[in-house]
Design a protein around this motif. Structure first.
Motif, PDB file in Angstrom:
ATOM      1  N   ASN A  39       0.854  -1.180   0.000  1.00  0.00           N
ATOM      2  CA  ASN A  39       0.000   0.000   0.000  1.00  0.00           C
ATOM      3  C   ASN A  39       0.894   1.235   0.000  1.00  0.00           C
ATOM      4  O   ASN A  39       1.773   1.369   0.850  1.00  0.00           O
ATOM      5  CB  ASN A  39      -0.901  -0.007   1.232  1.00  0.00           C
ATOM      6  CG  ASN A  39      -1.924   1.101   1.211  1.00  0.00           C
ATOM      7  OD1 ASN A  39      -1.701   2.165   0.648  1.00  0.00           O
ATOM      8  ND2 ASN A  39      -3.054   0.858   1.833  1.00  0.00           N
ATOM      9  N   GLU A  42      -2.661   4.989  -0.389  1.00  0.00           N
ATOM     10  CA  GLU A  42      -3.997   4.390  -0.566  1.00  0.00           C
ATOM     11  C   GLU A  42      -4.169   3.650  -1.892  1.00  0.00           C
ATOM     12  O   GLU A  42      -5.273   3.375  -2.318  1.00  0.00           O
ATOM     13  CB  GLU A  42      -5.111   5.435  -0.389  1.00  0.00           C
ATOM     14  CG  GLU A  42      -5.174   6.033   0.999  1.00  0.00           C
ATOM     15  CD  GLU A  42      -5.352   5.000   2.093  1.00  0.00           C
ATOM     16  OE1 GLU A  42      -6.183   4.093   1.940  1.00  0.00           O
ATOM     17  OE2 GLU A  42      -4.635   5.101   3.108  1.00  0.00           O
ATOM     18  N   ARG A  43      -3.075   3.336  -2.569  1.00  0.00           N
ATOM     19  CA  ARG A  43      -3.126   2.527  -3.776  1.00  0.00           C
ATOM     20  C   ARG A  43      -2.418   1.212  -3.488  1.00  0.00           C
ATOM     21  O   ARG A  43      -1.406   1.178  -2.788  1.00  0.00           O
ATOM     22  CB  ARG A  43      -2.464   3.241  -4.939  1.00  0.00           C
ATOM     23  CG  ARG A  43      -3.276   4.441  -5.412  1.00  0.00           C
ATOM     24  CD  ARG A  43      -2.694   5.029  -6.644  1.00  0.00           C
ATOM     25  NE  ARG A  43      -3.318   6.096  -7.342  1.00  0.00           N
ATOM     26  CZ  ARG A  43      -4.416   6.759  -7.112  1.00  0.00           C
ATOM     27  NH1 ARG A  43      -5.150   6.463  -6.099  1.00  0.00           N
ATOM     28  NH2 ARG A  43      -4.835   7.742  -7.869  1.00  0.00           N
ATOM     29  N   TYR A  45      -0.247  -1.844  -4.785  1.00  0.00           N
ATOM     30  CA  TYR A  45       0.704  -2.195  -5.841  1.00  0.00           C
ATOM     31  C   TYR A  45       1.073  -3.670  -5.724  1.00  0.00           C
ATOM     32  O   TYR A  45       1.213  -4.201  -4.625  1.00  0.00           O
ATOM     33  CB  TYR A  45       1.968  -1.337  -5.737  1.00  0.00           C
ATOM     34  CG  TYR A  45       1.723   0.108  -6.089  1.00  0.00           C
ATOM     35  CD1 TYR A  45       1.798   0.544  -7.397  1.00  0.00           C
ATOM     36  CD2 TYR A  45       1.384   1.027  -5.108  1.00  0.00           C
ATOM     37  CE1 TYR A  45       1.550   1.867  -7.722  1.00  0.00           C
ATOM     38  CE2 TYR A  45       1.136   2.343  -5.421  1.00  0.00           C
ATOM     39  CZ  TYR A  45       1.226   2.758  -6.735  1.00  0.00           C
ATOM     40  OH  TYR A  45       0.965   4.061  -7.047  1.00  0.00           O
ATOM     41  N   SER A  65       5.340   5.636  -7.874  1.00  0.00           N
ATOM     42  CA  SER A  65       4.743   4.309  -7.970  1.00  0.00           C
ATOM     43  C   SER A  65       5.852   3.286  -8.135  1.00  0.00           C
ATOM     44  O   SER A  65       6.998   3.624  -8.413  1.00  0.00           O
ATOM     45  CB  SER A  65       3.764   4.225  -9.139  1.00  0.00           C
ATOM     46  OG  SER A  65       4.466   4.223 -10.355  1.00  0.00           O
ATOM     47  N   CYS A  69      -0.071  -0.994 -10.304  1.00  0.00           N
ATOM     48  CA  CYS A  69      -1.152  -0.550  -9.430  1.00  0.00           C
ATOM     49  C   CYS A  69      -2.393  -1.379  -9.751  1.00  0.00           C
ATOM     50  O   CYS A  69      -2.932  -1.305 -10.852  1.00  0.00           O
ATOM     51  CB  CYS A  69      -1.437   0.931  -9.637  1.00  0.00           C
ATOM     52  SG  CYS A  69      -2.749   1.557  -8.591  1.00  0.00           S
ATOM     53  N   GLY A  71      -5.267  -1.305  -7.815  1.00  0.00           N
ATOM     54  CA  GLY A  71      -6.467  -0.547  -7.485  1.00  0.00           C
ATOM     55  C   GLY A  71      -6.196   0.400  -6.349  1.00  0.00           C
ATOM     56  O   GLY A  71      -5.047   0.607  -5.951  1.00  0.00           O
ATOM     57  N   LYS A  72      -7.271   0.993  -5.819  1.00  0.00           N
ATOM     58  CA  LYS A  72      -7.093   1.947  -4.737  1.00  0.00           C
ATOM     59  C   LYS A  72      -8.212   1.796  -3.712  1.00  0.00           C
ATOM     60  O   LYS A  72      -9.288   1.268  -4.009  1.00  0.00           O
ATOM     61  CB  LYS A  72      -7.062   3.368  -5.271  1.00  0.00           C
ATOM     62  CG  LYS A  72      -8.349   3.818  -5.905  1.00  0.00           C
ATOM     63  CD  LYS A  72      -8.222   5.247  -6.385  1.00  0.00           C
ATOM     64  CE  LYS A  72      -9.548   5.725  -6.948  1.00  0.00           C
ATOM     65  NZ  LYS A  72      -9.508   7.106  -7.331  1.00  0.00           N
ATOM     66  N   THR A  74     -10.928   3.643  -1.380  1.00  0.00           N
ATOM     67  CA  THR A  74     -11.679   4.887  -1.334  1.00  0.00           C
ATOM     68  C   THR A  74     -11.615   5.457   0.079  1.00  0.00           C
ATOM     69  O   THR A  74     -11.078   4.822   0.988  1.00  0.00           O
ATOM     70  CB  THR A  74     -13.151   4.662  -1.727  1.00  0.00           C
ATOM     71  OG1 THR A  74     -13.744   3.782  -0.775  1.00  0.00           O
ATOM     72  CG2 THR A  74     -13.262   4.070  -3.119  1.00  0.00           C
ATOM     73  N   GLN A  82      -8.512  -1.055 -10.722  1.00  0.00           N
ATOM     74  CA  GLN A  82      -8.288  -0.149 -11.839  1.00  0.00           C
ATOM     75  C   GLN A  82      -7.945  -0.964 -13.075  1.00  0.00           C
ATOM     76  O   GLN A  82      -7.654  -2.160 -13.001  1.00  0.00           O
ATOM     77  CB  GLN A  82      -7.165   0.835 -11.514  1.00  0.00           C
ATOM     78  CG  GLN A  82      -7.536   1.814 -10.426  1.00  0.00           C
ATOM     79  CD  GLN A  82      -6.437   2.827 -10.184  1.00  0.00           C
ATOM     80  OE1 GLN A  82      -5.268   2.586 -10.439  1.00  0.00           O
ATOM     81  NE2 GLN A  82      -6.821   3.984  -9.663  1.00  0.00           N
ATOM     82  N   HIS A 178      -5.410  10.525 -13.887  1.00  0.00           N
ATOM     83  CA  HIS A 178      -5.707   9.908 -12.592  1.00  0.00           C
ATOM     84  C   HIS A 178      -5.116   8.521 -12.443  1.00  0.00           C
ATOM     85  O   HIS A 178      -5.125   7.970 -11.349  1.00  0.00           O
ATOM     86  CB  HIS A 178      -7.219   9.830 -12.375  1.00  0.00           C
ATOM     87  CG  HIS A 178      -7.877  11.170 -12.403  1.00  0.00           C
ATOM     88  ND1 HIS A 178      -7.659  12.129 -11.461  1.00  0.00           N
ATOM     89  CD2 HIS A 178      -8.740  11.709 -13.286  1.00  0.00           C
ATOM     90  CE1 HIS A 178      -8.358  13.205 -11.744  1.00  0.00           C
ATOM     91  NE2 HIS A 178      -9.029  12.975 -12.852  1.00  0.00           N
TER      92      HIS A 178
END
Length: 180
Positions: A39, A42-43, A45, A65, A69, A71-72, A74, A82, A178
């Motif tokens: 993490n 908040e993403r 990897y 990064s 990635c 996802g993230k 919320t 993603q 984004h």
């Protein structure tokens, strides 16, 4: 950069399991080395442990990064996949849908998939299951959630929604600022 907590790990694995089932273990136990989830801002990897050790030498602020990635999280602590996760979901997907050529463009523009746009669908697909969407030439285009199972979609009218859009390759163009 830090390891995932127990709660975060269960959220990530639950989301991955909805698309690839028990094949989640194949992402970690690989023949070409040890891989892990980390993490960072908040993403989540996915990277090799060798790359993770090298990235640990860089302080948190300048590190943008590392790895892929997936996802993230919320602000309400839900996990969203993603489009960058598609390369890892597609080979192990349990449920698949192949689109007709005229429906591919609509899906890549971010629209849901109607029954009239489906060429083939994996047998036994339940409702609300994670589905990887392919073109007729077996190129993965994105992923979504089934609105109707296989049995229900066979009886549905041609304008019924079968797959709800979650992510597609067109996101690289629509949201490139984004996706980092």
């Amino acid at each position: 950069m830090r390891p995932l907590t127990e709660e975060e790990t269960s959220l990530v694995f639950a989301k991955l399991a909805s698309f690839i089932g028990d094949n989640v273990s194949m992402l970690i136990d690989r023949n070409d080395g040890d891989y892990c989830f980390r993490n960072h801002k908040e993403r989540v990897y996915y990277c090799s442990e060798n790359l993770m050790r090298q990235a640990a030498c860089i302080s948190r602020e300048p590190l943008l990064s590392f790895g892929t990635c997936l996802g993230k999280f919320t602000k309400t602590k839900k996990f969203h996949l993603q489009i960058t996760a598609l390369d890892y979901l597609a080979p192990y997907a349990k449920f698949k849908v192949w689109l007709k050529p005229n429906a591919e463009q609509q899906f890549l523009y971010g629209n849901n998939i109607l029954k009239s746009g489906i060429a083939r669908m994996t047998d036994g697909t339940p409702t609300h299951a994670g589905i990887v969407v392919y073109s007729m030439t077996d190129v993965p285009l994105g992923f979504g959630v089934s609105a109707k199972g296989t049995a229900d979609s066979k009886r549905a009218d041609p304008t019924a929604l079968v797959v709800l859009h979650q992510c597609d390759l067109g996101e690289y163009l629509r949201n490139e600022s984004h996706l980092n």
